[in-house]
Motif scaffolding. Structure first.
Motif, short mmCIF file in Angstrom:
data_model
loop_
_atom_site.label_atom_id
_atom_site.label_comp_id
_atom_site.label_asym_id
_atom_site.label_seq_id
_atom_site.Cartn_x
_atom_site.Cartn_y
_atom_site.Cartn_z
N ASP A 297 -5.21 6.74 3.08
CA ASP A 297 -4.67 6.15 1.86
C ASP A 297 -3.15 6.09 1.93
O ASP A 297 -2.50 6.94 2.55
N HIS B 255 -12.44 12.32 -5.25
CA HIS B 255 -13.17 11.08 -5.04
C HIS B 255 -13.77 10.62 -6.36
O HIS B 255 -14.40 11.41 -7.07
N SER C 128 -9.77 3.14 -0.48
CA SER C 128 -10.80 2.63 -1.40
C SER C 128 -11.79 1.70 -0.72
O SER C 128 -12.87 1.43 -1.28
N ASP C 129 -11.46 1.21 0.47
CA ASP C 129 -12.37 0.33 1.20
C ASP C 129 -13.07 1.04 2.36
O ASP C 129 -13.66 0.41 3.22
#
Length: 439
Positions: free
Chosen positions: A321, A337, A370-371
């Protein structure tokens, strides 16, 4: 002090090639510190102010340090795991190849980086069940010499290996054990010789490959450590050290180390089992408390779920991130998370940040891109059996699930310090919106 604690950690890991050995080391350390062993199959007689531990399957352990003033108590729990990815020997392990070689038939345990297991000295460790009259006795086995190796295929015969290769565990990753002089049954004979027993008395085994490469301290300023099994023996060791150093009269401190996290924790000795619930419930009963007391205690209880975290990789910073990323030697990691693969939430993070501040320990925050789908750990699995406030933490490392992982030399010390602060603290739910943390 950083180097001293890390060297103690590396020594602990060298003596712990399997979960069975890690738990055996923990038992030795606990006994040296005045802890009494309890057996699940016997009645428990426990008293406030005393110290105990219990094992399950000889691969999971829970230790208890009971405060002396338990009128209104809670549980302080630190949880980690004893297992690491490796290869397990199958029952009929010896495979002959053209009467020239003997291989060992193995299968993968956990999600290892397969390529890291090639062309390095390996050996065998685990437990062996030996029949003695009507008794089946567990023996720990660690063959302390270079015994097997998984050879790579030469690049001349696999020209595309550097372009990406899908390893087949049944074909590519079987270790070489012997040459023409090796005969069927030699493995059992070797095991029997190591243990000083008769081959005919060996009934069964749980045996694994382990990496023989010695741990190392390295870097321009000796700022890194590398070793097998840093995930998760680094957290197990530091949690235990903090547990031994801390105490609080109003709390029951709990050190829990579970097996089988790498394969889902769904075993009798895993975090998803009833082990933690059984122990806490029995302690409550042995202290003369009732069900109401137990559930009141859980409402104020707190867990640190300790499992290592991914540090920013120097060659691939894009894998993490953009600003919730962590670095080695910069402190303990809080993992969060949105989908609750980690147990951390606003309440538990606030409490843990406060503990780190009191301990003078730097704290970092990790979230997956996030991906990208990340891994989970044992905290939320354990919560299905015993629910309490919980935060997922760890120490930053590189090459997680390699058979030789890397971490920072300072972070071992940082984790011990905050664990000690945690176990010195009493946490109490005084209102629906208030958790009070005192010493």
């Amino acid at each position: 002090m950083y180097k001293e604690m890390s060297k103690e950690l590396l020594s602990f890991i060298q003596k712990s090639p399997t979960a069975f050995h890690a738990v055996d080391q923990m038992k030795t350390i606990l006994k040296e510190n005045g802890y009494q062993e309890l057996l699940e199959g016997q009645k428990w007689h426990i008293q406030p102010g005393q110290r105990y531990f219990v094992t399950r399957n000889n691969s999971s352990l829970i230790a208890l340090n009971l405060g002396s003033q338990l009128e209104k108590y809670s549980f302080n729990v630190a949880a980690s795991h004893s297992d690491s990815p490796t290869f397990k020997l199958k029952e009929n392990a010896e495979i002959e190849v053209k009467s020239k070689y003997t291989q060992l038939n193995t299968e993968g345990y956990g999600g290892m980086i397969c390529s890291t297991w090639f062309d390095r000295p390996l050996s065998i460790a685990g437990r062996v069940l030996v029949k003695d009259g009507e008794n089946y006795i567990t023996h720990l086995l660690k063959i302390d010499r270079d015994l097997v190796l998984i050879p790579n295929v030469a690049i001349h015969m696999n020209r595309t290996v550097n372009d990406g290769y899908a390893y087949n565990k049944q074909v590519d990753l079987l270790p070489l054990f012997g040459a023409t002089q090796t005969k069927p049954g030699d493995l059992k004979k070797l095991i029997a010789s190591e243990l000083g027993v008769n081959v005919a008395d060996i009934c069964s085994e749980d045996l694994y490959l382990y990496n023989r490469m010695a741990p190392s301290v390295w870097g321009a300023h000796e700022e890194f450590i590398s070793s097998p099994q840093l995930d998760d023996l680094q957290c197990a060791f530091t949690s235990l050290q903090g547990f031994l150093r801390g105490s609080n009269d109003q709390s029951i401190n709990v050190f829990a180390c579970f097996d089988n996290e790498e394969v889902g924790s769904g075993t009798k000795q895993g975090a998803g089992s009833t082990f933690l619930y059984d122990v806490l419930h029995r302690v409550n009963h042995a202290l003369g408390k009732d069900e109401e007391d137990y559930y009141r205690a859980l409402a104020s209880s707190f867990m640190l779920s300790a499992d290592n975290a991914h540090a920013v990789h120097p060659n691939h910073p894009e894998k993490t991130d953009v600003n919730n990323c962590v670095y080695m030697n910069e402190g303990v990691v809080v993992k969060a998370h949105a989908g609750q693969k980690y147990t951390s939430d606003g309440v538990s993070v606030a409490v843990f940040k406060g503990l780190c501040e009191k301990a003078g320990v730097p704290v970092q925050f990790f979230a997956n891109r996030s991906d990208v789908v990340g891994g989970s750990t044992l905290g939320n699995i354990a919560m299905a059996q015993v629910s309490m406030n919980s935060v997922d933490i760890g120490l930053p490392q590189l090459a997680m699930h390699s058979c030789y992982e890397t971490a920072g030399i300072k972070d071992t010390y940082y984790m011990i310090q905050v664990m000690e602060e945690f176990f010195n603290s009493h946490i109490e739910e005084t209102d629906a919106h208030i958790l009070k943390v005192t010493k």
